[in-house]
Design a protein around this motif. Structure first.
Motif, PDB file in Angstrom:
ATOM      1  N   PRO A 261      80.490  64.435  17.333  1.00 24.14           N
ATOM      2  CA  PRO A 261      81.878  64.750  17.707  1.00 24.14           C
ATOM      3  C   PRO A 261      82.699  63.494  18.010  1.00 24.14           C
ATOM      4  N   TYR A 264      84.004  62.138  14.779  1.00 20.17           N
ATOM      5  CA  TYR A 264      85.136  62.959  14.309  1.00 20.17           C
ATOM      6  C   TYR A 264      86.393  62.619  15.104  1.00 20.17           C
ATOM      7  N   ARG A 265      86.229  62.455  16.405  1.00 17.92           N
ATOM      8  CA  ARG A 265      87.380  62.137  17.246  1.00 17.92           C
ATOM      9  C   ARG A 265      87.980  60.778  16.843  1.00 17.92           C
ATOM     10  N   SER A 270      90.643  66.796  15.191  1.00 21.36           N
ATOM     11  CA  SER A 270      90.619  67.467  16.491  1.00 21.36           C
ATOM     12  C   SER A 270      89.495  68.507  16.511  1.00 21.36           C
ATOM     13  N   ASP A 271      89.007  68.764  17.668  1.00 18.96           N
ATOM     14  CA  ASP A 271      87.928  69.732  17.874  1.00 18.96           C
ATOM     15  C   ASP A 271      86.676  69.434  17.041  1.00 18.96           C
ATOM     16  N   PHE A 273      83.670  69.069  18.026  1.00 17.22           N
ATOM     17  CA  PHE A 273      82.472  69.826  18.399  1.00 17.22           C
ATOM     18  C   PHE A 273      82.385  71.137  17.613  1.00 17.22           C
ATOM     19  N   ALA A 274      83.530  71.802  17.474  1.00 18.90           N
ATOM     20  CA  ALA A 274      83.547  73.054  16.699  1.00 18.90           C
ATOM     21  C   ALA A 274      83.267  72.767  15.221  1.00 18.90           C
ATOM     22  N   LEU A 275      83.845  71.664  14.711  1.00 22.88           N
ATOM     23  CA  LEU A 275      83.590  71.294  13.314  1.00 22.88           C
ATOM     24  C   LEU A 275      82.094  71.059  13.099  1.00 22.88           C
ATOM     25  N   ARG A 278      80.316  74.321  12.746  1.00 26.96           N
ATOM     26  CA  ARG A 278      80.558  74.974  11.454  1.00 26.96           C
ATOM     27  C   ARG A 278      79.808  74.267  10.334  1.00 26.96           C
TER      28      ARG A 278
ATOM     29  N   ASP B  48      81.950  69.173  25.540  1.00 22.16           N
ATOM     30  CA  ASP B  48      83.075  69.899  24.955  1.00 22.16           C
ATOM     31  C   ASP B  48      83.737  70.791  26.010  1.00 22.16           C
ATOM     32  N   GLY B  51      85.416  68.632  28.616  1.00 25.14           N
ATOM     33  CA  GLY B  51      86.530  67.908  28.007  1.00 25.14           C
ATOM     34  C   GLY B  51      86.464  66.396  28.135  1.00 25.14           C
TER      35      GLY B  51
END
Ligand SMILES: [Fe+2]
Ligand SMILES: [Fe+2]
Lengths: 309, 81
Positions: A261, A264-265, A270-271, A273-275, A278, B48, B51
């Motif tokens: 993550p 990615y950041r 953005s987000d 962790f969700a990416l 998935r 996450d 944050g």
């Protein structure tokens, strides 16, 4: 048992539990002699070998696009070309950061065992191994700091694995090292051959691959011997299933560490962790992992440890 | 318990379907709800949810031992990180 310290920090009180490896074997000794001789004759000074330009071009790929964590998915197509290149920079820094942390862990384990009872046979080669890994850690860390300005931190602190029978512990330690080196080697070979990449990046990966080919030849033989010793000591079906399950989890966790993550950041996604979640469930990525892991799963099957991944 | 802990509880239950509910003082490590290979995943989830990145190497496993200690250490607001 309560395991409130990480296994890598618990160095001092384990040396008494590491014996019983008993890996004397004429074929193994000949392999070790050959690999030690090659390590000596191929020896290079890592501190003078590399060209370190002050910076690397920001508008080029630093990591082959087919090796990126988004490759083969709609998420790659959704990124603008400049963003895909940015991701290739941060995922290259992530790859070398994983190497830095992986090397620290394996050095600690090998250091614990060199010249202890049971490891008389491989100790001479361990010196080449530890010396080379120290140098690998240096050039990977140098790359991260010079061109990325950071080493991504390890998230690996955790509970120690439960206490194991020393034979099983020895087997698992060297199996983890071998599997880690095989995964890294898959990337090294691809990156070294990719003529879109800067010569320094290709050189780093080519030289690492040359050293690792010796480590992998050594590790494959050692792991097979340790497995045979473990079987000979009596391992029931349940134990075998537990080993196989653990190694499958280890391989999955290793592949998952390529989806960082923080990278990615840094790319501006953005987000992350969700990416990550998935992507880890994406069929194209699962197929990609299978390809990266092919040599490892074939090896484990060959020595009698089929994995259900 | 904090509502913000819900994603963590969900994650633990998904991985450990034998637990209908997770008592806030249950030792997650001792009872192997989080094992050594799952720990990295667990940290990334926690980062996450809170944050921010956690300085993992400066932390102790004890801070992650139960839902209570997680709430106290990462959602209490009085810590300096
Ligand atoms: Fe290496
Ligand atoms: Fe190596």
């Amino acid at each position: 048992m309560t395991s409130n310290i990480s296994d890598t920090s618990n160095i001092s009180n384990t040396s008494g539990t590491l014996c019983a490896a008993d890996i004397t074997d004429a074929g193994f000794q000949r392999l070790l002699d050959r690999l030690s001789a090659r390590a000596s004759s191929d020896y290079y000074n890592p501190y003078t070998t590399f060209d370190w330009p002050p910076s690397l071009p920001a508008d080029e790929f630093w990591f082959s696009p087919e090796l990126l964590s988004v490759h083969g998915t709609q998420y790659a197509e959704n990124l603008a070309p400049a963003q895909l290149r940015a991701l290739s920079r941060w995922e290259s820094v992530n790859f070398y950061s994983l190497n830095v942390h992986g090397i620290r862990e394996l050095l600690i384990e090998v250091m614990r065992r060199v010249h202890t009872p049971g490891f008389e046979t491989p100790s001479e080669f361990f010196h080449h191994f530890m010396g080379e890994e120290n140098e690998h850690m240096w050039f990977f860390a140098t790359f991260c700091l010079k061109y990325g300005g950071r080493i991504y931190p390890s998230k690996k602190l955790g509970p120690a694995a439960p206490a194991q029978d020393p034979r099983r512990e020895n087997f698992l330690v060297f199996a983890r090292i071998l599997l880690f080196e095989q995964i890294v080697d898959h990337y090294n070979v691809h990156l070294a051959a990719d003529d879109r990449l800067h010569p320094t990046i290709r050189q780093l990966n080519r030289i690492h691959h040359q050293d690792e080919s010796r480590h992998i030849a050594f590790g494959a033989r050692l792991v097979q011997l340790l497995w045979e010793r473990l079987l000979a000591a009596g391992l029931d079906a349940e134990d075998r299933a537990a080993v196989s399950h653990y190694l499958a989890d280890y391989l999955s966790a290793s592949m998952a560490s390529f989806y960082n993550p923080a990278a990615y950041r840094d790319t501006g996604i953005s987000d992350g962790f969700a990416l990550r979640g998935r992507l880890l469930n994406h069929p194209a990525r699962r197929a990609a992992h299978e390809r990266v892991l092919r040599k490892s799963t074939d090896f484990l099957t060959r020595i009698g440890i089929p994995l259900a991944l | 318990m904090h509502d913000t802990l819900k994603p963590i509880v969900d994650w633990l239950r998904e991985r450990n379907p034998e637990f209908d509910e997770i008592p806030p003082d249950l030792d997650l490590i001792e009872n192997r709800l989080v094992d050594s290979l799952g720990f990295m995943e667990f940290i990334l989830l926690l980062e996450d949810v809170v944050g921010r990145e956690l300085p993992v190497t400066e932390l102790s496993v004890d801070q992650f031992r139960t839902l209570d200690t997680i709430e106290e250490n990462f959602f209490g607001g009085e810590r300096s990180w």
